[in-house]
Structure formats: structure tokens, C-alpha cells
Design an enzyme around this catalytic site. Structure first.
Site, PDB file in Angstrom:
ATOM      1  CG  ASP A  36      -6.276   0.762  -1.514  1.00 36.53           C
ATOM      2  OD1 ASP A  36      -5.477   1.705  -1.338  1.00 36.53           O
ATOM      3  OD2 ASP A  36      -6.270  -0.267  -0.804  1.00 36.53           O
ATOM      4  CB  SER A  64      -0.959  -0.027   1.189  1.00 39.20           C
ATOM      5  OG  SER A  64      -1.877   1.025   1.129  1.00 39.20           O
ATOM      6  CG  ASP A 113      -2.848   4.036  -2.232  1.00 37.66           C
ATOM      7  OD1 ASP A 113      -3.285   3.651  -3.336  1.00 37.66           O
ATOM      8  OD2 ASP A 113      -3.122   3.450  -1.167  1.00 37.66           O
ATOM      9  CG  ASP A 122      -2.790  -0.666  -2.586  1.00 37.93           C
ATOM     10  OD1 ASP A 122      -2.792   0.506  -2.184  1.00 37.93           O
ATOM     11  OD2 ASP A 122      -3.470  -1.560  -2.049  1.00 37.93           O
TER      12      ASP A 122
END
Length: 469
Positions: A244, A106, A240, A242
């Protein structure tokens, strides 16, 4: 061969699994998670699992170990390859798989990585994650002969994303993928949405050489702001690591924070879902909840955490939810999971069809003075003690006329505004915020936080800023 496995005590978190690669998180951990089809509930898990990974340097190795574990217990694995987390969520729903597993760090530092999971249509979190540790420690698995195959889901994902683009005019848009998994491929909106596109840092590079991929930190948006100014963009979009969580910049170069975006989206969603429940986390500005009510919706304040909000959406039938952190969830036309690429498509469509700049949509909300999300390092034990101590004073606070919400920490609201203290579920920190309509009242509310808990002298409670953050 089934062998007992012990995880490092810090990696099994409330919302996901995460750790420092090679230290607290290893390929052996990923393989152990893959053995989740344990003897206690083999019938509850169907045969197919989707697995994806982000652009971090360690992700391919962890993905291979995960697949090895899944195959070893008799499951069929659809490997979707490198891409953003929402693409993994989409694949799991599209293929009606039993579960989806994403290898991703993330927005954490480059030496971190982690695992996000969904079971059926819902997130895996809390007790379900802790259960993985118990299963592994007892080697409580079943063995079988599974299989794996590559699944190219990218075209289907892009097609579905673009189906909800309802814009009526072309815009100029700057995109900053932060060298994360939303760059390069599939990179759908920044190549397929009509208009002019300015691309920043769309090469996937797990070293993150340009800036850290966290659009909720303003210093990470410097390049995006500059691109918006240089190219006369209508909107700037940041992702960000990843994909999401979304960040946004208006044409004036101002950040449009997550709770402001939810307010903008709510105005649109409530037109087709009048009176619907719209959910936001406990850190969000009071102006968001007031705006939802003004628009005829039912505002619901809930616990912070993407997994917790997704579960609450499913429980209440909410068509929209969001966090200050930029996790935003649509269930009116989308699937209820957090997808920054989809959020970008919806935001572009709104600005286009309303023929209004994003700045005007942002400025519908009243000016306030507030702190950003302020984090203070404390021990794991002490962070919960502080919150419990404040909760113990709730009766006195209410007797003084305050409204006390203890759904997640303590949020105290009075005639001047509100302040918050909560214990993070993912780090050894206390989170504090304060917000008011005037600077004088805001200073008083900050003083309330300090009175209930003395922050370190080296980290004074932060200065305010106009507009909600």
C-alpha cells in the site's frame, strides 16, 4: 463460548492494530477482533466479511484465528488468501462486503504483525479501534453459526488495475517487491503492463532476506537503483511489505519521494478535475502545496495517517491525496484507497503517454534544502507535552510574522520556509522536519526547532539534501 479478552495496552493504535507476535499480539487477539459483531450494533453489520493476509510467517495463523472469531458470531467470511492489502480493499468493495480485514505487519520488523480494517467503504481508526478493546473486555458479543469460503479475486483485481493503464509506448521498468506480499502472485503490473520488466525479490518471504520492505528508507532502494542503472530502466518501482506504499526511482537513479509523486499525479488529475481539492499530509514539502495551487487546484494540508486521509477524501470529494510516506490515494478513477500497484500503473502510464522521463516530471518542482523525516525517541507522555508547549507559543510566533498550523502537531511557516514538530500516533517518537530554499535559511529553521525542543545530543537534527524529501 464468549469469554472476556484483554489486549496488550500497546497494540490498539490510531490507524490499526499491531504488535510483536507471541508477545504483545497473539492468535487469541485476532480471534477477539473477529468477534467485532457485538450486541450493541448487530443490525449495523451485514453478513459478509472479506479477510486476507500478507507474506509474514505468522500471518496464516492469525488469519485462521480471525476467521474463527468471525464465523463464531454468525458471519460469512470470504477468504481471499495471500496478497497485498489493496487486493483485500478491492475485494471488499467489489463484493460489497460489510467489512474487510487484513492481517499484515506492513513495513514493520519481521517479528511484528497487525490488523488493518475497513467497515463498508471507510477505514476503521481512532475510537472505533479502541471500542474493540472495550467490546472484548466485556465479552459483549453475539454468537451464531457462520461460514467461510475461499474467494479467488486475483484475476478481477489485476483486470481492474490494468484498465487504467493509458500508456502509449513501452518502457523498461525495474520492480522491487522486497519479498513482500506484492511479489509472485498477483504481481500484476510487472508481468502484464507492456514493456520490459526487471524483477527483484519477488519471492514472498517473511524473513525479508534481501532488505527490509520499506521504500521510504533510501538504503532499502540500493538494489533497485543498481538495477535501473544496469538495465537502462526508465523507472524503478519499490513496494512496502503489504503493497500500500510506493517508492520510485528515476532513470538517473534519484529517489522520487512520496510528496513529489503526488505533485506529478496532481498535474494529471487536475486536467480532468479542474479546481479539485488535492490533500497531502502535514509532513509534505511546501513545494507540493504551491504546485497544486499553481496548477489550479485547491491544496489542503491534513493530518498524517492513511486512515485520516481516506476519511478526509470522502468528506471533501477529493480525487487525489497522498503522504510523504508513500501512501497515495486515487479517487478519480479508482476507489480512494492506498494501492501501490495501482499507483505504479498510473505512473508508468504518465511517463509513457507524456513521452517525458520521470526525471523531467520530478524537476518541475523547485530545489529546496530540507531534512528527511527525523524521529526522536521520547516517552508517550512527553511527546504530547512538547507539542503542547510549542502550541502555547503560537501567539508569539504569529506576532513575529509566522503562519502556525496546528492541525497535526505544529507546523510553522515564515518567509524563509517551514519547520514541523508533531507527536507520532503510532510510536513513542517526536517527528521533526525543516525546509527552506537556501542552506543558510534552512540552518536557521533547524535552530528554531532546537530552540523549542532540545533533541538528544546523540541525535543531532539532520543534514539537509537538495530537492524535497
Amino acid at each position: 463460548m464468549s469469554e472476556a479478552h484483554t489486549f496488550h495496552p500497546t497494540v490498539l493504535r490510531e490507524y490499526d492494530i499491531r504488535g510483536i507476535v507471541g508477545s504483545t499480539l497473539t492468535a487469541a487477539d485476532a480471534r477477539a477482533v473477529g468477534r467485532l459483531r457485538h450486541r450493541g450494533r448487530p443490525a449495523a453489520v451485514r453478513k459478509t466479511v472479506c479477510v486476507g493476509y500478507d507474506g509474514r510467517l505468522s500471518s496464516p495463523e492469525l488469519e485462521a484465528a480471525m476467521v474463527d472469531g468471525l464465523v463464531a458470531c454468525g458471519l460469512h467470511v470470504l477468504r481471499i488468501g495471500l496478497g497485498p492489502t489493496p487486493m483485500l480493499y478491492f475485494a471488499t468493495r467489489d463484493r460489497e462486503a460489510a467489512a474487510g480485514i487484513m492481517i499484515t505487519g506492513s513495513h514493520n520488523p519481521p517479528d511484528y504483525n497487525g490488523i488493518k480494517m475497513m467497515l463498508g467503504k471507510g477505514p476503521v481508526y481512532g475510537r472505533q479501534i479502541l471500542d474493540i478493546g472495550a467490546i472484548a473486555s466485556k465479552a459483549d458479543y453475539v454468537s451464531g453459526e457462520g461460514s467461510s469460503e475461499q474467494l479467488d479475486i486475483k484475476d478481477a483485481y489485476v483486470e481492474r488495475l490494468l484498465r487504467d493503464d493509458d500508456g502509449t509506448r513501452d518502457l523498461t521498468i525495474a520492480w522491487d517487491a522486497g519479498n513482500g506480499a506484492s511479489g509472485e502472485d498477483p504481481a500484476p503490473p510487472d508481468r502484464e503492463v507492456p514493456g520490459k520488466h526487471v524483477l527483484l525479490f519477488d519471492e514472498i518471504d517473511g524473513n525479508f532476506p534481501n532488505h527490509h520492505p520499506d521504500p521510504t528508507v533510501e538504503k532499502n532502494l540500493v538494489d533497485l537503483k543498481a538495477a535501473v542503472a544496469e538495465h537502462g530502466c526508465d523507472i524503478g518501482i519499490g513496494f512496502d511489505g503489504d503493497g500500500d506504499r510506493i517508492g520510485a526511482i528515476d532513470h538517473l537513479g534519484r529517489v522520487v519521494w512520496g510528496d513529489q509523486l503526488v505533485a506529478i499525479y496532481a498535474a494529471d488529475v487536475l486536467k480532468s478535475h479542474p479546481g479539485a481539492t488535492i490533500i497531502a499530509d502535514v509532513k509534505a514539502s511546501q513545494t507540493l502545496f504551491d504546485e497544486i495551487a499553481r496548477l489550479g487546484g485547491n491544496p489542503l494540508m491534513w493530518k498524517t495517517g492513511h486512515s485520516l486521509l481516506k476519511a478526509k477524501m470522502a468528506e471533501t470529494g477529493s480525487p487525489l491525496a497522498g503522504e510523504m510516506s508513500g501512501h497515495i490515494f486515487f479517487a478519480d478513477k479508482w476507489y480512494g484507497f492506498d494501492d501501490a500497484l495501482y499507483c505504479a500503473v498510473r505512473l508508468i502510464g504518465l511517463v509513457s503517454k507524456l513521452n517525458q522521463p520521470l526525471s523531467e516530471l520530478r524537476d518541475r518542482l523547485p530545489d529546496v534544502v530540507n531534512t528527511p523525516e527525523t524521529r526522536f525517541q521520547v516517552s508517550e507522555e512527553r511527546k504530547f507535552q512538547v507539542v503542547q508547549e510549542v502550541e502555547g507559543r503560537s501567539s508569539r510566533l504569529m506576532a513575529e510574522g509566522a503562519d502556525v498550523n496546528d492541525i497535526d502537531g505544529v507546523r510553522v511557516k515564515d518567509a524563509d520556509g517551514w519547520w514541523l514538530l508533531r507527536a507520532s500516533n503510532t510510536q513513542d517518537v517526536l517527528v521533526a522536519r525543516a525546509e527552506s530554499g537556501t542552506r543558510r535559511s534552512w540552518e536557521r529553521l533547524k535552530g528554531m526547532v532546537v530552540a523549542h525542543w532540545k533533541p538528544p545530543a546523540s541525535r543531532p537534527f539532520l543534514r539537509g539534501r537538495r530537492q524535497l524529501h
